[in-house]
Structure formats: structure tokens, C-alpha cells
Design a protein around this motif. Structure first.
Motif, mmCIF file in Angstrom:
data_model
loop_
_atom_site.group_PDB
_atom_site.id
_atom_site.type_symbol
_atom_site.label_atom_id
_atom_site.label_comp_id
_atom_site.label_asym_id
_atom_site.label_seq_id
_atom_site.Cartn_x
_atom_site.Cartn_y
_atom_site.Cartn_z
ATOM 1 N N VAL A 1 -6.393 3.260 3.577
ATOM 2 C CA VAL A 1 -6.189 1.872 3.966
ATOM 3 C C VAL A 1 -7.312 1.344 4.838
ATOM 4 O O VAL A 1 -7.466 0.145 5.018
ATOM 5 C CB VAL A 1 -4.836 1.744 4.693
ATOM 6 N N SER B 1 -1.192 -5.078 5.838
ATOM 7 C CA SER B 1 -0.620 -4.196 4.832
ATOM 8 C C SER B 1 0.853 -3.907 5.071
ATOM 9 O O SER B 1 1.290 -3.749 6.206
ATOM 10 C CB SER B 1 -1.412 -2.893 4.761
ATOM 11 N N VAL C 1 0.821 -1.192 0.000
ATOM 12 C CA VAL C 1 0.000 0.000 0.000
ATOM 13 C C VAL C 1 0.866 1.257 0.000
ATOM 14 O O VAL C 1 1.887 1.298 0.666
ATOM 15 C CB VAL C 1 -0.881 -0.033 1.278
#
Ligand code: SF4
Ligand code: SF4
Lengths: 438, 253, 366
Positions: A80, A90, A74
Motif C-alpha cells: 500500500v 485506503s 485494498v
């Protein structure tokens, strides 16, 4: 799959905290030793030990994440919350690259990327990480393989070019949140576009994550995220005090949780702890540096491989960086978040990011920060690697002097690649700049 | 015996020429610092070489290098093609040729028949060329002849991170000021240059030999540093400075 | 010449002139509203004058030269500026340039959605087009008419058809590269109808199908903009020619796809914005771009590929490794050349080109 999941849970629940506690204990002991005599800095922040624990644990979990839970790579400015609400783990390549940068691993990793044909004029974060992927070499042990690449262009277009390469390499889907650049005010059809994309993201992420999203969960994560950015903002704002209880360079390191763990309990717990410590320092007049005579603002990314040397040079001359546009960006975002409308407010807050707004907005922000933090001057890091941040700095420097009476120095370097920076020349210019205040 | 083909390599720092006999052997050669008027230099130098080898003036001349089109040769061919030809003539094999010259560096991938498969050249700045070494040796006040012994005596390399010549210069000055040993810095300088050249080389094909030519190949320290950076043994071609001129001569033979 | 032409266009046709920065923008809309575009690619040569150092030296020369040019008064006679969102640099210029001393000309924007077609971006394009049309109406004092837009769409389709014929039939075209590119690039500032006339003239020099006129070494050239244009003469003198074009300023703006006919010309225009060949500044997937380049190379029987890109241009540079890998696997040699929009090719660049052509000629023989 099942065993992988068990392994992951085990690490997450048992091994990680245990290990972290052990490591933490030894580090905390070290932390009590206080500053070296003769150091120009104030006593070190005790929270640092906790920060290290937190990040160690994050990357440790990462080692066992793929195959156990869905994994996304990411960009730092990606919304997110949606992925987190769907149970994704992530990884933030930019944060990982910065870790490598601090350890001066970029030349070696970049060489590997250059060998397959990547140019040295690419952003050094991208080169560092692509090199790490190619060499399968990382200071964190192992990076989990992504199931999804999630890219938001609110910080730069570069991340998109870079993630396209990653998508090609890993053969996994790339989801894009394209945030139209804001000239003046963001227009309604721009907001609509981002909202539409967030909806599209939801369905892709549901498919890959293998579950439907729940609105409650989304709201819960958005709330945490909102709270986290506000807490982070409060930590930064403690530096409006004189002396500032920490340095802007400390802030560069403490930004890790709000970037990588945004929307989680741990993140917020950490910042509550940090905020307590900072407030305590303010109450007792403890500064980030021993003697704070001049206060500076920093623009653009840090020079990761040189942070210690540069902060020492500044501190020795009684200069402190009290505010940076970079660390402030995550605090600023919080102001537009509204957890009751996770999608709509994400569209707003993630579009209005300093790097996604025109120069007038940037000047306004810098002028405001200069006032709020009572700065005497500014260091504008002219970062070869970061075009969006660099463009306009020459003008900003002039206008800061003219319109806000803030004297500024343009310092050319690269945030991750020491080969493009001359420490000697940099120090000389910095020294001359500092002398001009005497 | 007289020559049948002449090759001139009019480089930006040195002027080189060879005369070949009908067996493809080098009858005579010459390396001289490049003069600004390359056509005039070529006339004078070639007249002498011809006289020495009693080679007639209608023997064809092939030219390469920066001034290739200005020396009145029958054929002008780039350094890339000429170096590959010259190298293949010497080794009879393919592989990768690394040529580090005064202003230019090139990497040439050659097929088993000596043909050029791919090549890369340095950017226009001096990073990755002999000029980098020259400037830094000057800074360290080390004579070219003393380099191998000094580097060999270095206990460990002092890392020189800049590959840009200007940055590296100031870095080296401050390393000296900090009391780092000159041998160590010198070794670091070689490593830095080697890493830049290795970067230019890109991915090497598995197996296959690596050859080196150009003036810089005369220095053992650089060859070792390059071998280390590439992770491959490096063979220096005989008369490394003449490989381009040799190829030029072969092109008109 | 450009300036004179521009004045004439204003005088005789009452047209407004828009200075347009790279790369992709809905030119049809401008044409429909009687607005002439004057594209700013460079111009080549080192940036000079008071604006030369307003951007750091590590910003691409397309952006740097544009700033220097405008600040030196190069666009004094245009009525407004248009900034298509090509990359981070151009988007930055959109606030930097308006700020130049005394510059009060309107700055219009057109934001290209990134990442290829999606329902969200389709809707966004429609919104952007509507807004740009409104901005142009304000500039010209005339609203957009659907008929004029249909007319402009047809005109530009015709232009694209001819440009495609010239580029795709290059081997049959009895023209030097430098003449061909002079014609193609005049489209950057000619009124489209004038451009069309020149294209027609050029197309009359196409030999019948099956006949081959160009016998040199055919190359695929890919990059932002073919500058300096002397590259073409150099290549010709070495015995090579451009068999396939993937310059962002040229081939990547030639739409070859058949468009869906739609009642509403705005709708057609919106579709058109997704029909361009892959360009990294628009960021369709790497795989799609590679497949496209592969087809270009195959169709034109190119014997080698030259990536001729602008230094520090990240959108282009990120794809270089992939292009090298793809063509490397196919055994097609690739030369990587970085340009800074110099006024002339450097000796070193000429050497590289020449060595590359030598390599290809040698392969031909064996
Ligand atoms: S450093 Fe700049 S260019 Fe690189 S990823 Fe971050 S924002 Fe983008
Ligand atoms: S050359 Fe590349 S970086 Fe420069 S303006 Fe064009 S697209 Fe942007």
C-alpha cells in the motif's frame, strides 16, 4: 469536488480529532475500572481506548473521503506504500469484514450475497463485504466508493476472485500484484515480475490519483511502514516473556493499525504507545491472563465472533495464546523491507508472506515461533473459509508433534460465519485438549 | 362418477396420490408414510383408491417424486414440474412456490401461465428441510400438534445460529441447559429454517404471490416464519401435501 | 488401461511420464521433450485410503482425490509431478504430495500469471517457460531443441483445430455426448499423436455444414471437469445434449485464436499461454469471461446453461452470481449443480437435471 474536499479536510483536521478526544475521554474513564472481580484476565490494556479512537477516526474519515481524495479498496497484504505516497485513502475490506464478524453481522450480510447467487462456500470475508455492499449496510456508517481496487495475491487467490466481482460491481479498475508462490526460494524472474507490476501499478495509480509520484515521498512512506512493522514485531515479541503481558487474542484486535494504517505516523505512534505499556507490564510481571500456566500458539485467522468466549475458556483454565502465525505475518514482512529501495524491497517482502510460501517454510516458521515463545501446544484453527491457510494443517499438526514436540489440536470453524461453527462441539474439544496437559 | 387420471407422488418420507374426475376435481386422495418397496405400496394403495372411486385400471397414472420411475406409471415427471402444474391448477396464477418437504425443499418460480421459469433445490444435507424441524422437535420433546401454540406464546425468539442440523441439535441442547425457554428456542428454530429456505429462494421478483406447499406448510408457525424471512405474505395452498400428486395427475389427463 | 499404456510408452518410446495436476500448462513443451503427461483429475469416487483425510472435507474433491490417489500408489510409475498454479489448493498440494511417505519424485512447477495479459506477465511467462524447460531437460537428460518445439506447436495446433471443430460443430456431429467426451478426455493421458488420430476419426462423423444431426435440447455446460461422466448419458436419456462446452478440463483448453508467427518457437509458446479462453483460475476480468460465455451460448444456440462445478471450488464459485445475472437478463435459464466427483450422479441431481430439461422442453413448445 472542492466542497467535498473541504468537508473531508474538515473532518480530518477538526471534527475527527475532536470527536475522538471526546469519545476517548469517556472510554479512558471506563478503562480505569479494571477487570471485573473473578475475571481470569489481567487488567485490561489501556491502549485499547486509543486503538478504538484511531480506528473510529479512520472510518470516520472514510465517510467523507470519496470525491475528496482518491480512494482505493485494498487487500491486507497489498504494498500500500505506493498508494499512500500518492495520497490515496485506503479501505481494507478484510478489516471491515472482521469488524462485522465480531458483531455477528455475517449471517445477515452473507444472506444478501447468497440471494444474488453467491455460494455459502465462499470465503466468509468476501460474503460479508459483498453483502455489505449490496445492502449498503455497515457498522462504520458508510464506506467510501472506490476509485481503484488493489489486490495482491500473496495471501490467497480468493481475494482476486472477490475483487473481480467488486470491479464488475463498481465498474472501476482493478490493479493486481500477482506474487508467484514461493517453493523453497523465490526466483529472480519472480522478483522481476513483481517489480514490473509495481512499476505498472505506479503509473495506473498516478493516472487515477491525478499526480506524479515523488521518490522522496515513497521513501518516506516506506520508512514509516518499515518502522511500523518492526514496532509491531516488538510488541508481539514482548510475549516471549513469562507471563506474556497480553494475549494472542488481544493481538488480533491490535493488528488493525498495521493492516489499515501501515506507512502512517499515527500507526507508528500507536504502536510506540502500546509497546511502552507492554514493557511496563512485563517489568511489573502483569500478564494478559491472571495465571499463566500453559502457553499456546494459534494458527490461522481468529474466530472473530467467538474470540471473547474462547479466550475466557482458555484463561479460566490458565492457558494463554502467546503467539499467532496470523499476527506474526505483518511483523515478519518487516524483516525484508529496505526503505532505500522501496520498489525492490517491496517485491521481496510482499512475496515472502507465510501464506505465499510452501509448507516446509510454514513448518519452519511455526517451529521457530514455538521455540522463541516457549509454547506448550498449538491450536490450529481449521478455517472452512480460508483454503490456503487450511491446506496442509493436518500434516502440520503431525509434524509439529513429531519434529518440534508441540502437541496440537485441529479445531474446525469458520472465521466469520457463526452458522458453520458449533460452539458446543468446539468447547468440548478444547476442554479435552486442555485436560490432556494436566 | 369415476376418475379419469391418477397422480402418484412417491416421496422419500410420504406416499401421496390423487384421482381426478373429468372436471379436474379431486375425487379421492391418500397420504401414507412411504414404505421401502414403493412399487408394491403403489399397487396396493392404488387398487384401494380405484375401488373406492370405481375407476378402471386403464386410467392413466402420472408419477412424480423420488420413486417416480419405479411405480410403473405411464409418465414420470419431476416434482418441480408437477408442483408448478398442481399449484397453477389451484391458483390459476403465477408466482413463487415454496415446497418444504421431509428431505427436500424447492423453490419454483412460475410464469403467469404456470410454466417453470427457474427453480432451486436444497443441497443434499438436511439443512432447510422438514427433517431439520423433525430432529429439533424431537430434541425439545415437543409434539408436532403443540408447536403453533408454543411458538405463539413465545415472548421472543432465542436465536439459533446454526443451520446445519447436527450443529443446531447441540446448540439447542445447550440452550435448554442454559435455561432458555422452550417456546423461545422453538421460535428460533423456525426462524433458522425459514432463513435457510429464504436463502434458497434468492431474489424474489417484485410483486407476485408466494405460495407454500409440502407437509411443513401444515404448520402455521413455519408459514409465519417464512413470511417474515421473505418479507412477503405467504399463502398456503389447499391440501399442501397433495400438490405434487395433483400435478402428476394433470400431466396424464 | 492407463497404466499399461504408460508402461508401453516408456518401454517403446523411451518417454518420461509426468503426472500433471489441473489445469493449464504448456503441454507443447512436454511433447517437444518427449514427455507424456498423465493428468490427474480426481479420479471420481469418494477419496479412500490413508491419504483420504489429509485434506479437510471442505477442500474441493479434485484436490482431495488427487492426494488420496497418489498416496494409494496411483502414480507410482510416473517419473515426476507437475503442478501448474491453478488455485490455492493445487499450490498447497505441491508441497503436500512430495511429502507423502517415501515419495522422492521431482516436483516441477509452472506458475500461470493471473489477471490476463500485461507486459509484466508476458515477461514472466517467458521466464517460467525457460525454467520449466530446464527442469524437464534435467529429467530427460536432453535439452530442448527449437525444431522439436516447432513441431510440437504445430501438432497441438492441429489438435486444437480438431477439438474446436468437434465442439463448435457439435450439432452436426453424429456421436453421443458420452462417446465424444470419452475421445476428448483421452487426450488427458494419450500421447498427442495418438490423440490426434482419434480426433480425426471422430471428425469424420461430422455432417456437412448446414445439416443438423442433434435435435435435442442444446445446453451450455460450464464447470471444472465433467464428472461423473454418466451425466452425459442421463442428459441424452432426457432428450438433451451438450451444445457448448466451457469445462476447464475441456473447452477452456482449446485455443481458437490465431497465433502470431514468431521466429522463436519459445516466443510463440509464450503468446499461446495468453490465448486460452477465459478461465477464472487465470482471472481475466469478469466482463471478458461473460462476453465469451455469451458468445458460446449464442453461437451454439444453447437453450439453457448448466453450471456444473466442483463443490468448494472458489475460482468457479465466485463467478456463478455473474453468470446467473448475465444469462438471466437474456432469458436463458441457468441450473446450478455442485459436484463432488461422485462415482455416480445422486437421485437428487438427476431430478434437478430432469426438471431443468422439462422446463426447457416446455419453453420450446410454447
Ligand atoms: S480469509 Fe483466507 S481466503 Fe479469505 S481473504 Fe483472507 S486469506 Fe483470503
Ligand atoms: S476444482 Fe477448483 S479449487 Fe479444486 S483444484 Fe480445481 S480449480 Fe482448484
Amino acid at each position: 469536488m472542492i466542497t467535498r474536499r473541504l468537508q473531508y479536510e474538515l473532518v480530518k483536521r477538526l471534527a475527527a480529532p475532536l470527536l475522538v478526544q471526546l469519545q476517548g475521554a469517556s472510554k479512558r474513564l471506563k478503562g480505569r475500572q479494571g477487570p471485573r472481580p473473578g475475571s481470569p484476565f489481567g487488567p485490561p490494556l489501556k491502549s485499547v481506548a486509543l486503538l478504538k479512537d484511531l480506528m473510529t477516526r479512520h472510518y470516520l474519515e472514510g465517510r467523507y473521503a470519496d470525491g475528496a481524495v482518491p480512494v482505493a479498496w485494498v487487500t491486507s497484504g497489498f504494498p500500500v506504500e505506493i498508494l499512500r505516497a500518492l495520497g490515496f485513502f485506503s479501505i481494507y475490506p478484510e478489516n471491515h469484514a472482521a469488524l462485522c464478524g465480531v458483531q455477528r453481522l455475517t449471517p445477515e450480510l452473507s444472506d444478501a450475497a447468497e440471494r444474488v447467487g453467491h455460494s455459502r462456500s465462499l470465503c466468509s470475508y468476501a460474503r460479508t463485504d459483498m453483502g455489505a455492499v449490496l445492502l449498503e449496510k455497515t457498522p462504520v456508517g458508510r464506506l467510501p466508493r472506490p476509485d481503484l481496487l488493489a489486490c495482491c495475491t500473496n495471501i490467497c487467490q480468493t481475494v482476486l476472485y472477490w475483487y473481480r466481482c467488486l470491479a464488475d460491481h463498481f465498474k472501476v479498475p482493478l490493479v493486481l500484484i500477482d506474487t508467484p508462490f514461493v517453493y523453497g526460494e523465490s526466483q529472480e524472474h519472480h522478483q522481476q515480475y513483481v517489480r514490473d507490476q509495481l512499476e505498472e501499478l505506479l503509473s495506473v495509480a498516478e493516472r487515477i490519483g491525478g499526480r506524479r509520484h515523488s521518490s522522496e515521498e515513497l521513501v518516506r512512506v516506506a520508512r514509516l511502514s518499515h518502522e511500523g512493522t518492526l514496532l509491531w514485531g516488538e510488541c508481539l515479541a514482548e510475549s516471549t516473556n513469562r507471563p506474556a503481558p497480553w494475549t494472542g487474542f488481544d493481538g488480533f484486535f491490535h493488528i488493525a493499525p498495521i493492516v489499515t494504517l501501515r506507512g502512517s505516523e499515527e500507526c507508528n505512534a500507536y504502536y510506540r504507545h502500546l509497546l511502552d505499556e507492554l514493557r511496563h507490564r512485563v517489568r511489573h510481571g502483569v500478564g494478559g491472563i491472571k495465571e499463566e500456566r500453559y502457553r499456546l500458539m494459534w494458527d490461522n485467522l481468529p474466530i472473530w465472533y467467538n474470540v471473547r468466549d474462547m479466550s475466557t475458556l482458555l484463561a479460566e483454565n490458565r492457558f494463554n495464546i502467546v503467539v499467532t502465525t496470523y499476527t506474526n505475518a505483518w511483523a515478519e514482512a518487516g524483516k525484508r523491507m529496505d526503505p532505500t529501495d522501496p520498489v525492490g524491497s517491496a517485491a521481496r517482502s510482499y512475496t515472502h508472506i507465510i501464506l505465499n510460501e510452501d509448507l516446509d517454510r510454514r513448518l519452519e516458521l511455526m517451529t521457530r515461533l514455538a521455540r522463541e515463545y516457549h509454547v506448550d501446544g498449538a491450536l490450529l484453527h481449521s478455517d472452512r473459509s480460508c483454503k490456503p491457510y487450511s491446506i496442509g494443517q493436518v500434516d502440520l499438526k503431525d509434524r509439529l508433534a513429531r519434529e518440534a514436540q508441540v502437541r496440537a489440536l485441529l479445531l474446525e470453524a469458520d472465521h466469520n460465519d457463526p452458522r458453520a461453527y458449533s460452539t458446543e462441539q468446539g468447547n468440548t474439544r478444547l476442554q479435552a485438549f486442555m485436560e490432556s496437559f494436566a | 362418477m369415476s376418475g379419469v387420471a391418477i397422480g402418484v407422488d412417491a416421496g422419500s418420507t410420504t406416499w401421496k396420490a390423487v384421482i381426478l374426475d373429468d372436471q379436474g376435481q379431486v375425487l379421492a386422495s391418500r397420504v401414507a408414510p412411504a414404505e421401502p418397496l414403493v412399487d408394491q405400496q403403489t399397487r396396493v394403495e392404488l387398487a384401494r383408491l380405484r375401488e373406492r372411486t370405481s375407476t378402471s385400471s386403464d386410467v392413466p397414472v402420472g408419477a412424480t417424486g423420488y420413486g417416480r420411475k419405479r411405480v410403473g406409471a405411464q409418465r414420470a415427471i419431476t416434482e418441480i414440474t408437477c408442483h408448478a402444474r398442481g399449484a397453477f391448477h389451484i391458483t390459476g396464477a403465477g408466482g413463487v412456490l415454496v415446497d418444504v418437504g421431509g428431505q427436500d425443499s424447492k423453490i419454483i418460480h412460475m410464469g403467469p401461465d404456470g410454466s417453470v421459469l427457474d427453480f432451486a433445490m436444497n443441497d443434499k444435507c438436511a439443512a432447510g428441510t422438514g427433517r431439520f424441524l423433525e430432529v429439533l422437535l424431537g430434541r425439545l420433546q415437543v409434539a408436532w400438534e403443540d408447536v403453533p401454540a408454543l411458538v405463539a406464546s413465545a415472548r421472543s425468539a432465542v436465536s439459533v445460529s446454526s443451520t446445519c442440523t447436527v450443529f443446531a441439535e447441540s446448540e439447542v441442547i445447550s440452550l435448554v441447559a442454559e435455561g432458555e425457554p422452550v417456546e423461545g428456542i422453538l421460535k428460533g428454530v423456525h426462524q433458522s429454517l425459514a432463513s435457510r429456505v429464504a436463502g434458497l429462494a434468492g431474489l424474489l421478483p417484485p410483486g407476485g404471490a408466494v405460495y407454500m406447499s409440502g407437509g411443513v406448510a401444515l404448520g402455521r408457525a413455519m408459514v409465519d416464519a417464512l413470511a417474515a424471512a421473505l418479507g412477503r405474505p405467504v399463502t398456503v395452498l389447499a391440501e399442501p401435501q397433495l400438490v405434487g400428486a395433483l400435478g402428476a395427475a394433470l400431466s396424464v389427463r | 488401461m492407463r497404466a499399461e499404456y504408460m508402461r508401453e510408452q516408456k518401454r517403446s518410446h523411451g518417454r518420461k511420464v509426468l503426472a500433471v495436476l489441473p489445469i493449464q500448462y504448456p503441454k507443447e513443451l512436454l511433447t517437444a521433450m518427449n514427455v507424456l503427461s498423465m493428468e490427474l483429475w480426481g479420479p471420481p469416487g469418494a477419496p479412500r485410503g490413508p491419504g483420504a483425510s489429509r485434506l479437510q472435507a471442505y477442500v474441493c474433491s479434485v484436490a482431495r482425490n488427487a492426494v488420496a490417489f497418489v498416496q494409494a500408489g496411483g502414480a507410482a510409475e510416473v517419473d515426476a509431478f507437475l503442478y501448474p498454479h491453478a488455485c490455492d489448493s493445487i499450490q498447497g498440494l505441491a508441497t503436500l504430495i512430495p511429502d507423502l511417505g517415501g515419495e522422492d519424485k521431482p516436483a516441477l512447477h509452472y506458475l500461470n500469471p493471473k489477471g490476463g495479459y500485461r507486459p509484466s506477465s508476458r515477461r514472466f511467462v517467458a521466464g517460467e517457460l525457460r525454467r520449466l524447460a530446464a527442469d524437464l531437460a534435467e529429467l530427460t537428460g536432453e535439452p530442448l531443441s527449437a525444431d522439436r518445439l516447432s513441431w510440437a506447436l504445430d501438432l497441438h495446433r492441429e489438435i486444437d483445430r480438431l477439438r474446436a471443430r468437434l465442439l463448435d460443430g457439435r450439432a452436426r456431429l453424429d456421436m453421443t455426448d458420452s462417446d465424444l467426451y470419452a475421445v476428448l478426455r483421452r487426450g488427458e493421458w494419450l500421447w498427442p499423436e495418438d490423440h490426434l488420430a482419434e480426433l480425426k476419426l471422430a471428425a469424420s462423423r461430422l455432417a456437412p455444414m448446414g445439416e443438423v444431426v442433434q435435435r435435442g435440447v442444446g445446453l451450455l455446460l460450464s464447470g471444472i471437469v465433467p464428472e461423473p461422466m454418466s451425466i452425459f448419458d442421463e442428459l441424452s436419456s432426457m432428450g438433451a445434449y451438450v451444445a457448448a462446452d466451457d469445462y476447464a478440463a475441456v473447452g477452456r483448453r482449446v485455443v481458437r485464436k490465431q497465433l502470431l508467427a514468431s521466429e522463436d518457437p519459445m516466443d510463440t509458446l509464450a503468446w499461446l499461454m495468453f490465448a486460452y479462453p477465459p478461465c477464472p483460475t487465470r482471472s481475466t476480468s469478469l466482463g471478458q469471461r461473460m462476453d465469451y460465455l455469451d458468445r458460446l451460448a449464442t453461437r451454439s444456440s444453447a437453450e439453457g446453461v448448466i453450471i456444473h462445478t466442483v463443490k468448494f471450488c472458489e475460482p468457479e464459485l465466485f463467478d456463478v452470481a455473474g453468470i446467473k445475472e448475465r444469462f438471466g437478463a437474456r432469458g436463458l435459464p441457468v441450473l446450478f449443480l455442485e459436484s463432488e466427483l461422485e462415482a455416480e450422479l445422486s437421485g437428487q441431481t438427476i431430478t434437478r437435471l430432469e426438471a431443468f430439461v422439462e422446463l426447457l422442453t416446455q419453453r420450446r413448445k410454447s
